[in-house]
Write a protein that holds these residues in place. Structure first.
Motif, PDB file in Angstrom:
ATOM      1  N   SER A   2      -6.648  -1.860  -6.043  1.00  0.00           N
ATOM      2  CA  SER A   2      -6.244  -1.246  -4.764  1.00  0.00           C
ATOM      3  C   SER A   2      -6.253   0.237  -4.451  1.00  0.00           C
ATOM      4  O   SER A   2      -6.558   0.895  -3.676  1.00  0.00           O
ATOM      5  CB  SER A   2      -5.126  -1.973  -4.146  1.00  0.00           C
ATOM      6  OG  SER A   2      -4.130  -1.691  -4.703  1.00  0.00           O
ATOM      7  N   ARG A 122      -5.933  -2.555   0.374  1.00  0.00           N
ATOM      8  CA  ARG A 122      -4.876  -3.555   1.600  1.00  0.00           C
ATOM      9  C   ARG A 122      -4.933  -3.537   2.495  1.00  0.00           C
ATOM     10  O   ARG A 122      -5.039  -2.345   3.114  1.00  0.00           O
ATOM     11  CB  ARG A 122      -3.822  -3.008   0.983  1.00  0.00           C
ATOM     12  CG  ARG A 122      -2.707  -3.572  -0.632  1.00  0.00           C
ATOM     13  CD  ARG A 122      -1.258  -3.275  -0.388  1.00  0.00           C
ATOM     14  NE  ARG A 122      -1.005  -3.407  -1.992  1.00  0.00           N
ATOM     15  CZ  ARG A 122      -1.586  -3.221  -2.964  1.00  0.00           C
ATOM     16  NH1 ARG A 122      -1.858  -2.450  -3.779  1.00  0.00           N
ATOM     17  NH2 ARG A 122      -0.664  -3.642  -4.006  1.00  0.00           N
ATOM     18  N   ASN A 178      -2.865  -6.745   3.921  1.00  0.00           N
ATOM     19  CA  ASN A 178      -2.071  -7.062   2.295  1.00  0.00           C
ATOM     20  C   ASN A 178      -2.717  -7.691   1.572  1.00  0.00           C
ATOM     21  O   ASN A 178      -4.291  -8.037   2.004  1.00  0.00           O
ATOM     22  CB  ASN A 178      -0.828  -8.004   2.593  1.00  0.00           C
ATOM     23  CG  ASN A 178      -0.874  -9.291   3.909  1.00  0.00           C
ATOM     24  OD1 ASN A 178      -2.294  -9.714   3.440  1.00  0.00           O
ATOM     25  ND2 ASN A 178       0.154  -9.826   3.927  1.00  0.00           N
TER      26      ASN A 178
END
Length: 182
Positions: A2, A122, A178
């Protein structure tokens, strides 16, 4: 992955790549709506060291709801290294011009020299193909997108592959979120 960020300022975008015109509105001293900022391609960076692989960051917010009060401050105008993904409650708006894979991922005889850039962010990403075509490569499948198509990317592992002979221009709106396993 990420924290993925293949974009750098050390390689100049190639001549002929898209220079997105950015116009930002606000309120003048009299309170009337007006244009406060206009530029073209100011925040363009290249990806993977390839001059024709260009991301142009257009705007970002750190919180929602966005604060539209006060004087204009260009959120891109900072000495900080800005991440690819938005903050947990923020947004990012950008374009990506991606050249054909044959021009940067493969050598002249077809051997792969740069692998697909598989990554996650995210965020929930809205990808709108403006020009050309592109393949969204996911773990279990691939889908071809053409101009006018939209992909809603929900925090999944993915990569982009331009298997055509022309550059592809995509607009992205990323909204903080998320990852599915969090």
């Amino acid at each position: 992955m990420s924290d993925y960020d293949p974009f750098v300022n050390s390689v100049e975008p190639a001549p002929g790549t898209c220079r997105v015109r950015r116009i930002v509105t606000g309120h003048g001293p009299d309170g009337e709506s007006t244009v406060l900022l206009e530029d073209r391609g100011r925040w363009a960076r290249t990806g993977h060291g390839v001059p024709a692989y260009v991301v142009t960051d257009l705007w970002r917010t750190n919180t929602t709801p966005a604060d539209n009060t006060g004087p204009l401050r260009d959120p891109m105008d900072t000495d900080e290294q800005l991440p690819i993904a938005p903050t947990a409650t923020g947004t990012v708006f950008r374009t990506l011009e991606m050249p054909p894979d044959s021009e940067w991922r493969f050598d002249s005889v077809g051997n792969e020299i740069k692998p697909l850039a598989v990554h996650t962010t995210r965020s929930i990403d809205y990808a709108i193909v403006l020009r050309g075509e592109i393949w969204a490569v996911l773990d279990a499948t691939e889908v071809q997108l053409r101009a006018g198509d939209v992909l809603v990317q929900r925090g999944t592992s993915h990569a982009w592959s331009n298997r055509s002979d022309e550059p592809c221009l995509i607009a992205f709106v990323l909204v903080g979120g998320n990852l599915p396993e969090e």
